[in-house]
Enzyme design. Sequence first.
Site, short mmCIF file in Angstrom:
data_model
loop_
_atom_site.label_atom_id
_atom_site.label_comp_id
_atom_site.label_asym_id
_atom_site.label_seq_id
_atom_site.Cartn_x
_atom_site.Cartn_y
_atom_site.Cartn_z
N CYS B 148 -2.16 -3.97 10.80
CA CYS B 148 -2.92 -5.08 10.19
C CYS B 148 -2.50 -6.44 10.73
O CYS B 148 -3.33 -7.36 10.79
CB CYS B 148 -2.78 -5.04 8.67
SG CYS B 148 -1.09 -4.94 8.05
N HIS B 272 -3.38 -11.74 5.81
CA HIS B 272 -2.28 -12.14 6.68
C HIS B 272 -2.68 -13.40 7.46
O HIS B 272 -3.83 -13.53 7.88
CB HIS B 272 -1.98 -11.05 7.72
CG HIS B 272 -1.33 -9.82 7.15
ND1 HIS B 272 -0.84 -9.71 5.87
CD2 HIS B 272 -1.06 -8.61 7.74
CE1 HIS B 272 -0.32 -8.51 5.68
NE2 HIS B 272 -0.44 -7.81 6.80
#
Lengths: 367, 367
Positions: B148, B272
């Site tokens: 990710c 993120h």
Amino acid sequence: MTGGEAVNGLGVAARGDEPRKPNLAVVGATGAVGTVMLGILSARQDVWGEVRLIASARSAGRLLSVRGRQVEVVALSEEAFEGIDIAMFDVPDEVAAQWAPIAAAKGAVVVDNSGAFRMDEDVPLVVPEVNAAAVRIRPRGIIANPNCTTLSMIVALGALHSEFGLQELVVASYQAASGAGQSGIDALREQTLKVAGTTVGEQTGDLRAVIGDNGPFAAPLVLNAVPWAGSLKDDGWSSEELKVRGESRKILGLPNLRVSATCVRIPVVTTHSLAVHAVFEREVTQERAQQILAEAPGVVLYDDPGAGEFPTPNDVVGTDPTWVGRVRRSIDDPNALDLFVCGDNLRKGAALNTAQIAELVAAELTV
Amino acid sequence: MTGGEAVNGLGVAARGDEPRKPNLAVVGATGAVGTVMLGILSARQDVWGEVRLIASARSAGRLLSVRGRQVEVVALSEEAFEGIDIAMFDVPDEVAAQWAPIAAAKGAVVVDNSGAFRMDEDVPLVVPEVNAAAVRIRPRGIIANPNCTTLSMIVALGALHSEFGLQELVVASYQAASGAGQSGIDALREQTLKVAGTTVGEQTGDLRAVIGDNGPFAAPLVLNAVPWAGSLKDDGWSSEELKVRGESRKILGLPNLRVSATCVRIPVVTTHSLAVHAVFEREVTQERAQQILAEAPGVVLYDDPGAGEFPTPNDVVGTDPTWVGRVRRSIDDPNALDLFVCGDNLRKGAALNTAQIAELVAAELTV
């Protein structure tokens, strides 16, 4: 030894001959940094005569504790600097720009923690562990204290530079709410209260709807990261990012140092962290870098990730040194190191470094 | 058009001749990524025949909603892959390492979101906006979905690489709690509840005393930053940091790309962020870089800091694209750009990219 007495080698009091202890003014005594400063002055060796507390007119008359005594805050005025030898300023840039020269004209050596004078060629920018000698050349009677973000990493980088020769810095910051002052601390606490107990759906929805006011930040800070600190300068850079570049160059005496910084605020109360990629003239090793950092004054090496040892802001807050962990040699460049650095932005990042500079000047004045 | 019917150009149903829609298995359907996956499958164009939900034995029998229907979860077993054309895995590395080859042997094309196969030379690592063609060469019948953290930046970097030629990346991450799965989400919510209402003194004291358990993190996450994700590898690097390096090289087809990453967890639920310093073969300009990013598929340029426009995790969570802001040409290097990038780590960072890969394969299977 009792207060106000000096004792010679024979144990005889020499009251008449002792040098007078310098008088200190703390300007901005009621702010977030000022509050930490009073604690630091109370804890460190007491080299001061009078400690005078100065703040805005609306704080005048308040009683604050310093060195175990209650001291009444006086309003900022020209007369407030009467008899002061050293004046530490922690006030907004425009207040410092106006009042630091006034204090200097009244004969005080000013140690200023604003951004007003840092890049002035006639004002030294000082970090005692790195360039202590610079305090002595101060044609304007003003010494500048670096920005808290620069200060949170520069002691560690100064030590590494001495050995390897610094050429380039790429820095990403993880800056605490208190870098925006007491209103930043208050806003983060308020925002944390408001998101507590909300659902994950609300926490990943529009946080503005939950927290209301952003406080001094450009977006909600709780459960978020805000890639903005300071004001907009040329070509998309923030003032905070340009400070990291300009101040690192000046403190290290490296006018051609390449610096790229991205400054980001995160939901931490106090202690700035930085991920630093540093490129050197000479080849580095992880072991030698760790050894230098372990031995450097003002630095704590906390670097054993296998044992869970790396600095986090919560480990570091309230302490004086720069903490360094995650020391790695870059895999693709034998001349580069990657580090994670934490420093309490109110202590070494502001009040402590200011106090250290003031003590350097005090030692010189009383010799 | 009604379900199961294809219509030819004359409006005549050609039921007998239509290609069968491929059957899809979602392995790990009850996890944090699996939950987002079911939402994505329900929202995107429906190219699937059966959608079978597979999880561990203890979740078998649960009913989950997908495409507007309740579907019963079945336990992971060899038989569970009977009749499946494409199997998406979001399970721990060791479960994927064991079961992906079993699913492939049963005839399914596996799209795996674990770390088990990403660096396998016989497994393509695919981001459709960057290297879609790579899905076709899959000797093991397995296609890997990137980590990710890599995924949250690589679409933007792929677009810039096409124009300027990428040579080096220095990356610092601001990673969300949900990167550690549902237990990470739960732990951050629990920790936030516990610190809310505490004093600033308690918040800057030992947070361990306030929150008790750290959950899946190596230190308290709320009001903190934790410079550690993954496991310890050689020379002090974390597995997460090495993934960013190895996967960026593989996806971009740049085996000699220089990469230094420092991976840090911050108290954000989902999305993120990364501060990226990217050095290119050719000189860059801020304007051209912004133009490329504004036009790149899968990228949103949100970059006007003077108007308060830069991406934060809270702006981005729940959305599909990679958001980019704070685009600046490095002051000291005309070949380098500094950016701040955000991507929803559960969507593009995991479930969405997996679904996009599966759709690429589905299009090939049904042609």
